[in-house]
Design an enzyme around this catalytic site. Sequence first.
Site, PDB file in Angstrom:
ATOM      1  N   HIS A 158       5.783   5.114  -2.250  1.00  0.00           N
ATOM      2  CA  HIS A 158       4.635   4.228  -2.026  1.00  0.00           C
ATOM      3  C   HIS A 158       3.329   4.930  -2.389  1.00  0.00           C
ATOM      4  O   HIS A 158       3.277   6.152  -2.499  1.00  0.00           O
ATOM      5  CB  HIS A 158       4.567   3.792  -0.554  1.00  0.00           C
ATOM      6  CG  HIS A 158       5.572   2.740  -0.201  1.00  0.00           C
ATOM      7  ND1 HIS A 158       6.861   3.040   0.164  1.00  0.00           N
ATOM      8  CD2 HIS A 158       5.474   1.382  -0.165  1.00  0.00           C
ATOM      9  CE1 HIS A 158       7.519   1.913   0.417  1.00  0.00           C
ATOM     10  NE2 HIS A 158       6.705   0.890   0.222  1.00  0.00           N
ATOM     11  N   HIS A 159       2.300   4.134  -2.478  1.00  0.00           N
ATOM     12  CA  HIS A 159       0.914   4.570  -2.753  1.00  0.00           C
ATOM     13  C   HIS A 159       0.429   5.632  -1.759  1.00  0.00           C
ATOM     14  O   HIS A 159       0.969   5.759  -0.655  1.00  0.00           O
ATOM     15  CB  HIS A 159      -0.004   3.337  -2.699  1.00  0.00           C
ATOM     16  CG  HIS A 159       0.124   2.548  -1.425  1.00  0.00           C
ATOM     17  ND1 HIS A 159      -0.698   2.760  -0.353  1.00  0.00           N
ATOM     18  CD2 HIS A 159       0.995   1.575  -1.029  1.00  0.00           C
ATOM     19  CE1 HIS A 159      -0.358   1.935   0.635  1.00  0.00           C
ATOM     20  NE2 HIS A 159       0.689   1.208   0.242  1.00  0.00           N
ATOM     21  N   LYS A 162      -0.411   4.929   2.238  1.00  0.00           N
ATOM     22  CA  LYS A 162       0.574   4.509   3.264  1.00  0.00           C
ATOM     23  C   LYS A 162       0.654   5.543   4.387  1.00  0.00           C
ATOM     24  O   LYS A 162       0.689   6.739   4.127  1.00  0.00           O
ATOM     25  CB  LYS A 162       1.949   4.281   2.620  1.00  0.00           C
ATOM     26  CG  LYS A 162       2.964   3.717   3.600  1.00  0.00           C
ATOM     27  CD  LYS A 162       4.126   3.035   2.905  1.00  0.00           C
ATOM     28  CE  LYS A 162       5.146   2.509   3.903  1.00  0.00           C
ATOM     29  NZ  LYS A 162       4.582   1.434   4.752  1.00  0.00           N
ATOM     30  N   GLY A 168       9.176   0.709   6.175  1.00  0.00           N
ATOM     31  CA  GLY A 168       9.916  -0.336   6.897  1.00  0.00           C
ATOM     32  C   GLY A 168      11.069  -0.863   6.065  1.00  0.00           C
ATOM     33  O   GLY A 168      12.147  -1.175   6.591  1.00  0.00           O
TER      34      GLY A 168
END
Length: 270
Positions: A158-159, A162, A168
């Site tokens: 992810h970026h 986060k 999740g």
Amino acid sequence: MSDMGLVVVGAAGRMGQTLIRAIHTMPGARVAGAVERPGSPYLGKDAGELAGIGIINVPIVDDPLPAFAKADGVLDFTAPAATVEFAGYAAQARIAHVIGTTGCSADDNAAIAAAARHATIVKSGNMSLGVNLLAVLVEQAAKALDADDFDIEILEMHHRHKVDAPSGTALLLGEAAAAGRGIPLAGNDVRVRDGHTGVRKTGSIGFASLRGGSVVGDHSVVLAGTGERITLAHHAEDRAIFARGAVKAALWARGKKPGLYSMRDVLGLA
Ligand SMILES: NC(=O)C1=CN([C@@H]2O[C@H](COP(=O)(O)OP(=O)(O)OC[C@H]3O[C@@H](n4cnc5c(N)ncnc54)[C@H](OP(=O)(O)O)[C@@H]3O)[C@@H](O)[C@H]2O)C=CC1
Ligand SMILES: O=C(O)C1=N[C@H](C(=O)O)C[C@H](O)C1
């Protein structure tokens, strides 16, 4: 039936703005309110203007209760503590609560489950159709491939903004793999490896998290055997897939009896 009035909490966030745009383009729903935390620099700004769709005459406010009282549902992609608070207010107002927030603790989840006695709550670590279908496939693959022969590892990226790990979605996919194997994820998960770890425990489900740049969300589930490897993967290219899923969940939840539902229920994949 009139359009479903939806309040977006965390309306100035990455998902909040994406949700405002999604509601604006999807039939059957309208933006009924927009909430940010007290002291936010976005208070008083028009939620539509901030989201880039022009003025929609919905100012961002910091008091959720009056906004919830005038609405049919709330879309919540904020932070765990805020989500627990909003779950209580949504239950009081008897409106649907769609929760995309990740990183919730066991206590947070227990509070949300308690709120679901009075409110219809849809909660998922990932609201996209693709990931929820992937979870079904992961469950099938984990069931078909014996734990003695195939090790399951889940990789996510992810970026850089986060704040929670594993994602999740990674946990949702881990739950699906564990369900396929007929075991609980808790106690069989390996979330971190560092130093002299010893050999891999048979039947465990491993996680690895990468963070960087602007990656919207990449997930791979690897089933690694001796001499062969299966990889099931999903790559999110646009946050709109999560936002559209959340609006769909709210429309589905309208009029449903109180309870805690998942995106698999919404999408008919349960
Ligand atoms: N389930 C799914 O499909 C998806 C889930 N997510 C999850 O959604 C959450 C948000 O992600 P993202 O949009 O990237 O994060 P952002 O930080 O961009 O947005 C969160 C927003 O919520 C606001 N907020 C926090 N606390 C409160 C509060 N008490 N009252 C009102 N507003 C509040 C934040 O304000 P401030 O900045 O002032 O703290 C911020 O504007 C994360 O948990 C993420 O993992 C994301 C994408 C998809
Ligand atoms: O924080 C994000 O951005 C995302 N969060 C969710 C997660 O934790 O899995 C869903 C998506 O991958 C984007």
